[in-house]
Design an enzyme around this catalytic site. Structure first.
Site, mmCIF file in Angstrom:
data_model
loop_
_atom_site.group_PDB
_atom_site.id
_atom_site.type_symbol
_atom_site.label_atom_id
_atom_site.label_comp_id
_atom_site.label_asym_id
_atom_site.label_seq_id
_atom_site.Cartn_x
_atom_site.Cartn_y
_atom_site.Cartn_z
ATOM 1 N N LYS A 54 28.493 29.732 56.202
ATOM 2 C CA LYS A 54 28.442 29.076 57.521
ATOM 3 C C LYS A 54 27.595 29.938 58.437
ATOM 4 C CE LYS A 54 30.215 25.434 59.548
ATOM 5 N NZ LYS A 54 30.792 24.191 58.993
ATOM 6 N N ASP A 79 26.210 21.209 61.979
ATOM 7 C CA ASP A 79 27.619 21.242 62.393
ATOM 8 C C ASP A 79 27.530 20.900 63.884
ATOM 9 O OD1 ASP A 79 30.432 22.371 61.262
ATOM 10 O OD2 ASP A 79 30.271 22.932 63.364
HETATM 11 O O1 2IT Z 1 31.981 21.676 58.110
HETATM 12 C C1 2IT Z 1 31.219 21.161 57.278
HETATM 13 O O2 2IT Z 1 31.573 20.891 56.135
HETATM 14 C C2 2IT Z 1 29.847 20.876 57.708
HETATM 15 N N1 2IT Z 1 29.515 21.160 58.850
HETATM 16 C C3 2IT Z 1 28.856 20.269 56.762
HETATM 17 C C4 2IT Z 1 28.248 21.311 55.894
HETATM 18 C C5 2IT Z 1 27.123 20.826 55.015
HETATM 19 O O3 2IT Z 1 26.555 21.694 54.333
HETATM 20 O O4 2IT Z 1 26.806 19.638 55.002
#
Ligand code: 2IT
Length: 451
Positions: free
Chosen positions: A127, A167
């Site tokens: 992340k 996100d």
């Molecule tokens: O919290 C999540 O799963 C997302 N923001 C999507 C992450 C993604 O790689 O699509």
């Protein structure tokens, strides 16, 4: 509590002071793993599984300088936490929001590991993001920020290494700017490096809808397991962003009634449920980048309740928080139980409920469906976007949607199987999701040795 779990929680707390969100999820997940850890304690200790699970493989923090439209310089902080790559390249979104800090990115990265595991696709967990505040910024400012952010991030990511996506605060516009800068610096057309792209350069159909659709599909699996049906059920939703929009669309299509939307300014009450033709206005509100939900009440003549959240104030069969972490606190849970009528909390935003509030709701007979499972449709379709990019092909809307439905059904099945394997009789889907998501990652880590 199992002594190994306690030791690791205590050591993690001592090592990570000032990270309340990260400690909240570590405590929640590790505590719920008790049946599995009891059974495998020797093996897990020999492989330092819990110690490694809570320690990111790599943590990157960097300076992001940019100038606003007046030429004034600003400096933000960028993050990318590469948490776990046991089952695939790091995968997870980027969050641009003014409150972002290390604790928040680590909590999101930790949850992503188990969520991605539940999708059954080969994706590790990561992340990132920044404390950049997109509210009120011009397109040109957002573009300059994204270019500066990628000028550092590009060296840490790649289609087989780490694949960011959106996100909060990062949507199609930002992904476009980020991809453009990555391509320019790398001098390679590697569109598998980011997901959530525009359709003209490798994006997947259904990706914008995927989190909200997937959350609704997950719920339909839960409802049929409980012998219930979504038709005519009432919903309180928070947020009005991309995730809330997808959920509202799918719920309404399936015959459910969405009674609320919310924003940082308060909530809108829609007594008979949102109408199909009102839903696209949510996209216009998002595109305005004003971040106020009152616009919806004004436009369609609904009641606006300033400064409040729907929880404990609005009676609905299903609560679906789609806004942010820790929006349902213990006092909201108490008010909800006191008011009565709520049957299921279907968590869509990441960790919307405090550990105390989850326990309270469960004790009072409300079924909690955890965000790790419920919102996994977003990253699952990101995984499908990666597959399409590798194949250099694009799948139809129907094909992606069918795969998404299958993935969500499979996640629910894994939860039920994990609860059965652990001999747990009650519908504790929070625990089931943690057990299932964790086991696959732990097995892969053991097989790969102490790395
Ligand atoms: O919290 C999540 O799963 C997302 N923001 C999507 C992450 C993604 O790689 O699509």
């Amino acid at each position: 509590m199992n002594s190994y779990i306690k030791e690791v929680i205590d050591a993690t707390a001592a090592k990570n002071p000032g990270q309340p969100e990260f400690m909240q999820t570590v405590t929640e997940v590790l505590t719920s793993l008790e049946p599995l850890v009891e059974k495998n304690e020797k093996l897990y200790r020999e492989n330092a599984i819990l110690e490694r699970m809570v320690e990111p493989e790599r943590q990157i923090m960097f300076r992001v300088p940019w100038t606003d439209d007046q030429g004034k310089p600003h400096v933000n902080r960028g993050y990318r936490i590469q948490f776990n790559s046991a089952i695939g390249p790091y995968k997870g979104g980027l969050r641009f929001q003014k409150d972002v800090n290390l604790s928040i990115i680590k909590f999101l990265g930790f949850e992503q590991v188990f969520k991605n595991s539940l999708t059954s696709l080969p994706m590790g967990g990561g992340k990132g993001g920044s404390d950049f505040d997109p509210v009120g910024k011009s397109d040109a400012e957002v573009m300059r920020f994204c270019q500066s952010f990628m000028t550092e991030l590009y060296r840490h990511i790649g289609p087989n290494l780490d694949v960011p996506a959106g996100d909060m605060g990062v949507g199609g516009r930002e992904i476009g700017y980020l991809f453009g800068q990555y391509k320019r610096i790398r001098n390679q057309y590697e569109n598998g490096v980011l997901t959530g792209k525009g359709l003209s350069f490798g994006g997947s159909l259904i990706r914008p809808e995927a989190t909200g659709y997937g959350a609704t599909y997950f719920l339909t699996n839960v409802l049929s397991y409980l012998g219930k049906n979504i038709k005519g059920m009432t919903f309180a939703i928070s947020g009005f962003g991309n995730v809330a929009w997808g959920a509202t669309e799918k719920i309404t299509e399936l015959g459910g009634k969405v009674l609320t939307l919310s924003g940082p300014d308060g909530y809108v009450y829609i007594p008979n449920g949102i109408k199909k033709e009102e839903i696209p206005y949510m996209l216009e509100m998002q595109a305005s980048h004003k971040n106020i939900v009152k616009m919806f009440a004004d436009k369609f003549g609904y009641e606006f309740v300033p400064g409040k959240k729907p929880w404990g104030n609005v009676k609905a069969d299903i609560y679906m928080p789609c806004a942010r972490q820790n929006e349902i606190l213990i006092e909201d849970a108490e008010a909800t139980v006191k008011m009565g009528g709520v049957q299921i909390l279907n968590e869509v935003s990441n960790m919307p409920t405090t550990n105390e509030a989850v326990a309270y709701l469960q004790q009072h007979g409300i079924i909690v469906c955890p965000s790790k499972a419920v919102n996994a449709g977003g990253v699952a379709v990101s995984g499908l976007e990666m597959s399409q990019n590798s194949e250099r092909l694009a799948w139809s809307k129907e094909e992606v949607d069918e795969k998404l439905k299958g993935i969500m059904a499979n996640i629910f099945k894994q939860i039920i199987d994990a609860l059965q394997a652990a001999g747990i009789k009650e519908n504790n889907f929070v625990q089931g999701a943690n057990l299932a998501g964790f086991k696959k990652v732990a097995d892969a880590m053991i097989a790969q040795g102490l790395v």
